[in-house]
Write an enzyme that holds these catalytic residues in place. Structure first.
Site, short mmCIF file in Angstrom:
data_model
loop_
_atom_site.label_atom_id
_atom_site.label_comp_id
_atom_site.label_asym_id
_atom_site.label_seq_id
_atom_site.Cartn_x
_atom_site.Cartn_y
_atom_site.Cartn_z
N ASP A 53 0.82 -1.22 0.00
CA ASP A 53 0.00 0.00 0.00
C ASP A 53 0.85 1.27 0.00
O ASP A 53 0.76 2.11 0.90
CB ASP A 53 -0.92 -0.01 1.22
CG ASP A 53 -1.73 -1.29 1.31
OD1 ASP A 53 -2.22 -1.74 0.26
OD2 ASP A 53 -1.88 -1.83 2.41
N GLU A 111 -10.78 -1.11 -4.90
CA GLU A 111 -10.40 -0.43 -3.66
C GLU A 111 -9.16 0.42 -3.94
O GLU A 111 -8.72 0.56 -5.07
CB GLU A 111 -10.08 -1.47 -2.57
CG GLU A 111 -8.92 -2.39 -2.92
CD GLU A 111 -8.65 -3.45 -1.89
OE1 GLU A 111 -9.46 -3.57 -0.94
OE2 GLU A 111 -7.64 -4.16 -2.01
#
Length: 439
Positions: free
Chosen positions: A31, A194
């Site tokens: 991430d 997402e």
């Protein structure tokens, strides 16, 4: 390139090192949330624990670079413990840090407990919770993950987030509160899963995102307004069977654009069995004349080029490296981070080190010795390249704590990749290394 699962470990190791994917090898990272400030890239990441089977994430890490390939590990700059209201020992998911009003704001999802915010005066922290509660939390579902923040030209800041739906709010100037209601997009971008990353470029708004799983690529949508509607324009990185997940972060740095994401290549050096142990990768990205984005090949099919050279004539933290597979880092008892778990035969590499026309004469390293036979060979251009010096780390064993050892350096002139090759009879855990200085 052949299918990833048909590569041997040796072949995969060589391929990943050549292309420098992933860019961090001492920990599992995911991430990526890059921030450019003061000519430095501050790369914030999540952290998959070494023993993770599913998602096991407790803190957020920071790495910095000024050349895209040599990265310094600053350890954990925030964790779940910074949110007293979040009674969790897992769930430190994808964050983003933005700068405004002389402060750095870190937006952190606590899986199942909404999105919190931390504030610091420095990009290195310490980050503190100014609210003592979530910034947003829609208790009726678990959509509240993966926040991204964009500050528009008129000063209005927006926070977007969500899986599988997309939401946004208008943040106030204090960046820790918002006005109006939470807005759910009537129509999410096609292929959206997402991990949104929203930014503005040349009057157009972009939303990059992890595309529908699995496998996941990186899709993107564009809009003429920060509130949409958003039109999916294609893929930045098309889904392939080489990887399972992805998560974008995009910056411009020193005249080029870069897309960060993640892969499982570090895990694949050990096993092809799937576990949630991910690693951050980055590649150069290009825009077409109409603002659309050219597709980027899979991480293993790209090669990351260095921006400039590395200056060795200063205190260099040992945890600064371009490649160091097999090594680990940990907090130092005296502060900062050290390289540890140094084994016989392993190497630490820095790319394009500029030794200058006169060359280096002496290297001094601060180490904690554990094996009297431990040595560091200083080599140029490869792990078997010309030997420029040998550092006798073993002599530090008789001294308490961290101590300095030195050696002469010869033949290191001009620009070379620098390899530290570790040797020792003990084989495992030869010493800990804090920093080094070249003269």
């Amino acid at each position: 390139m052949r299918h990833i699962f048909s590569l041997s470990v040796a072949e995969l190791s060589a391929a990943t090192a050549l292309g420098q994917s992933p860019i961090i090898q001492t920990k599992y990272t995911a991430d990526p949330a890059p921030l450019v400030a003061n000519d430095t890239i501050y790369l914030y990441t999540t952290h998959d624990e070494d023993d993770a089977e599913g998602f096991k994430m407790k803190d957020w890490l920071l790495y910095t670079s000024t050349d895209m390939v040599n990265w310094t590990d600053h350890g954990a700059v925030a964790s779940l413990n910074d949110f007293a209201w979040a009674k969790h020992d897992n769930g430190a998911w994808a964050e983003q840090v933005v700068y405004r009003n002389g402060k750095y704001y870190m937006y952190c999802p606590i899986h199942g407990n909404g999105i919190g915010v931390l504030v610091a005066d420095s990009p290195y922290g310490p980050f503190k919770d100014p609210l003592g509660k979530p910034l947003v939390w829609q208790r009726e579902h678990w959509d509240d993950i993966d926040p991204t923040v964009m500050i528009d030209d008129d000063g209005q800041a927006y926070m977007y987030w969500g899986n599988p739906n997309v939401y946004y709010v208008k943040l106030n100037k204090d960046m820790i509160s918002y006005s109006g209601n939470i807005v759910k997009l009537d129509k999410r971008p096609e292929h959206y899963q997402e991990g949104p990353w929203v930014y503005k470029r040349q009057g157009q708004y972009y939303m990059a995102f992890a595309s529908t799983c699995c496998p996941e690529g990186i899709g993107y949508a564009m809009s003429d307004s920060p509130t949409g509607p958003w039109q999916t324009r294609g893929y930045i990185m098309r889904p392939t069977d080489k990887s399972r997940g992805n998560h974008p972060g995009i910056i411009d740095y020193k005249g080029s654009s870069y897309v960060f994401g993640l892969n499982y290549e570090l895990l694949h050096l050990e096993t092809m069995e799937h576990k949630e142990r991910r690693s951050v990768a980055v590649a150069k990205m290009h825009y077409n004349a109409d603002g659309t984005i050219e597709e980027v090949p899979h991480w293993l099919d790209t090669r990351l080029e260095q921006v400039g050279t590395f200056n060795p004539y200063r205190r260099v933290e040992a945890e600064t490296m371009a490649w160091g597979y097999g090594l680990k880092t940990k907090p130092c008892v005296t502060g900062g981070i050290v390289v540890t778990d140094i084994d016989d035969g392993e190497t630490l590499c820095l790319r394009s080190v500029d030794f200058g026309p006169k060359g280096a004469r002496k290297l001094t390293a601060t180490v904690m010795g554990k094996d009297q036979t431990a040595k560091v060979e200083i080599r140029l251009d490869s792990a078997e390249g010309p030997l420029a010096g040998t550092l006798n780390v073993g002599e530090a064993v008789a001294r308490p704590g961290f101590t300095r050892v030195s050696c002469k350096v010869k033949g290191a002139k001009g620009v070379h990749d620098l390899y530290f090759r570790f040797k020792g009879d003990k084989v495992k855990d030869l010493f800990d290394w804090d920093f080094w200085i070249l003269k």
